[in-house]
Design a protein around this motif. Structure first.
Motif, PDB file in Angstrom:
ATOM      1  N   ASP A 252       0.823  -1.251  -0.042  1.00 11.62           N
ATOM      2  CA  ASP A 252       0.045   0.016   0.007  1.00 11.62           C
ATOM      3  C   ASP A 252       0.840   1.283  -0.040  1.00 11.62           C
ATOM      4  OD1 ASP A 252      -1.683   2.081   0.507  1.00 11.62           O
ATOM      5  OD2 ASP A 252      -2.800   1.076   2.243  1.00 11.62           O
ATOM      6  N   PRO A 253       1.129   1.675  -1.283  1.00 15.02           N
ATOM      7  CA  PRO A 253       2.143   2.973  -1.316  1.00 15.02           C
ATOM      8  C   PRO A 253       1.794   3.998  -0.698  1.00 15.02           C
ATOM      9  CG  PRO A 253       2.123   1.978  -3.487  1.00 15.02           C
ATOM     10  CD  PRO A 253       0.963   1.095  -2.772  1.00 15.02           C
ATOM     11  N   ALA A 254       0.454   4.449  -0.412  1.00 12.54           N
ATOM     12  CA  ALA A 254      -0.133   5.646   0.329  1.00 12.54           C
ATOM     13  C   ALA A 254       0.315   5.402   1.738  1.00 12.54           C
ATOM     14  CB  ALA A 254      -1.373   5.478   0.016  1.00 12.54           C
ATOM     15  N   SER A 255       0.254   4.160   2.437  1.00 13.05           N
ATOM     16  CA  SER A 255       0.548   4.056   3.663  1.00 13.05           C
ATOM     17  C   SER A 255       1.922   4.161   3.956  1.00 13.05           C
ATOM     18  CB  SER A 255       0.122   2.619   4.118  1.00 13.05           C
ATOM     19  OG  SER A 255       0.860   1.683   3.801  1.00 13.05           O
ATOM     20  N   LEU A 256       2.552   3.602   3.040  1.00 11.93           N
ATOM     21  CA  LEU A 256       4.184   4.031   3.088  1.00 11.93           C
ATOM     22  C   LEU A 256       4.559   5.448   3.146  1.00 11.93           C
ATOM     23  CD1 LEU A 256       5.279   1.292   0.686  1.00 11.93           C
ATOM     24  CD2 LEU A 256       5.337   1.045   3.140  1.00 11.93           C
ATOM     25  N   ARG A 257       4.110   6.278   2.409  1.00  9.70           N
ATOM     26  CA  ARG A 257       4.273   7.630   2.412  1.00  9.70           C
ATOM     27  C   ARG A 257       4.016   8.249   3.793  1.00  9.70           C
ATOM     28  NH1 ARG A 257       2.706   6.923  -3.021  1.00  9.70           N
ATOM     29  NH2 ARG A 257       0.601   7.626  -2.557  1.00  9.70           N
ATOM     30  N   GLU A 258       2.830   7.913   4.308  1.00  6.29           N
ATOM     31  CA  GLU A 258       2.384   8.718   5.527  1.00  6.29           C
ATOM     32  C   GLU A 258       3.275   8.135   6.553  1.00  6.29           C
ATOM     33  OE1 GLU A 258      -1.718   7.332   5.987  1.00  6.29           O
ATOM     34  OE2 GLU A 258      -2.607   8.470   4.460  1.00  6.29           O
ATOM     35  N   ALA A 259       3.698   6.716   6.598  1.00  8.43           N
ATOM     36  CA  ALA A 259       4.616   6.202   7.655  1.00  8.43           C
ATOM     37  C   ALA A 259       6.025   6.792   7.709  1.00  8.43           C
ATOM     38  CB  ALA A 259       4.495   4.631   7.613  1.00  8.43           C
ATOM     39  N   PHE A 260       6.589   7.057   6.380  1.00 10.70           N
ATOM     40  CA  PHE A 260       7.939   7.470   6.390  1.00 10.70           C
ATOM     41  C   PHE A 260       7.963   9.026   6.471  1.00 10.70           C
ATOM     42  CE2 PHE A 260       8.736   3.981   3.421  1.00 10.70           C
ATOM     43  CZ  PHE A 260       8.487   2.908   4.212  1.00 10.70           C
TER      44      PHE A 260
END
Length: 250
Positions: free
Chosen positions: A48-56
């Motif tokens: 889930d790329p969107a979740s990765l952007r939020e996580a990082f």
């Protein structure tokens, strides 16, 4: 802020433990219910790329722990999504848990790691490559009746324990002088016959039990593929890495 991806895994939890007193740590995990306790948690799913952007987002340092996915194509897709997310949110620097030989061998065990290292270099982000050996935990012998057996032909193994690799990662994430470096981590070279002598046991070479992951690994050991040595792990730890014999004595 330091973000640890895949922080609910065995290695990730050890890294988080070693960073608790060293600054602001965020555990990025697929399932927040399985996250380590006592630190900030963000959902970060490799699929889930969107979740990765939020996580990082906001990370001064990111430890990208490689996905446990076995299929190389899917693993590469997951890793490239993570690198793209890190670039999108402009993390300060990225450390990646790669594998020995990823810089020179783009196939087999190292295929996904080779592609990920290339993506990190192409991203332009400050980086540190942490090339791991096989984990010692997978090779700890079973002793029965005062006898130790293996199918390794007496050849050496350069494995390292997760605890040492986690401490090395924590040192890289919080220390200076590591950016732009690629570390080839190996533990102290050991063999099963040597281990038997050290522990006062009898050693016996036995045939492989049959096809499977350990049979393949034993073949690699017999070919000498795990005898490469480097002092990188010892230098980053600031001490010798743990020897398999010392772990077994304890």
């Amino acid at each position: 802020m330091i973000v640890i991806s895949a922080a609910s895994g065995a290695l990730g939890r050890l890294v988080v433990d070693r960073l608790r007193t060293r600054g602001d740590v965020v555990a990025a995990v697929r399932d927040p219910a399985r996250a380590p306790e006592g630190v900030q948690v963000r959902r970060g799913d490799y699929d889930d790329p969107a979740s990765l952007r939020e996580a990082f987002d906001g990370a001064a340092r990111l430890l990208l722990i490689s996905s446990p996915e076995l299929d190389p194509a899917r693993r590469i897709s997951q890793h490239l999504a993570a690198v793209a997310a890190a670039k999108d949110v402009r993390v300060g620097a990225i450390a990646y848990t790669s594998f020995l030989g990823a810089d020179t061998t783009p196939t087999g065990v190292t295929e996904a790691h080779h592609a990920t290292e290339k993506a990190i270099l192409d991203s332009g982000l400050p980086y540190t490559m942490l090339r791991h050996p096989y984990y010692s935990e997978a090779f700890l012998p079973r002793v029965s009746g005062g006898e130790l057996t293996s199918s390794t032909g007496g050849r050496g193994l350069n494995t390292a324990f997760r605890s040492d690799l986690a401490e090395a990662a924590a040192n890289v994430l919080t220390g200076d002088g590591h950016l732009g470096r690629a570390y080839d981590f190996t533990g102290p070279l050991w063999s099963y016959p040597e281990l038997a002598r050290t522990l006062g046991l009898t050693y016996r070479e036995v045939p492989d039990a049959g096809p499977g992951p350990m049979s393949w690994l034993n073949t690699q050991v017999r070919m000498g593929a795990l005898e490469r040595q480097s002092d990188d792990l010892e230098r980053v730890l600031g001490r010798p890495a743990e020897h398999v014999a010392d772990r077994l004595r304890r």
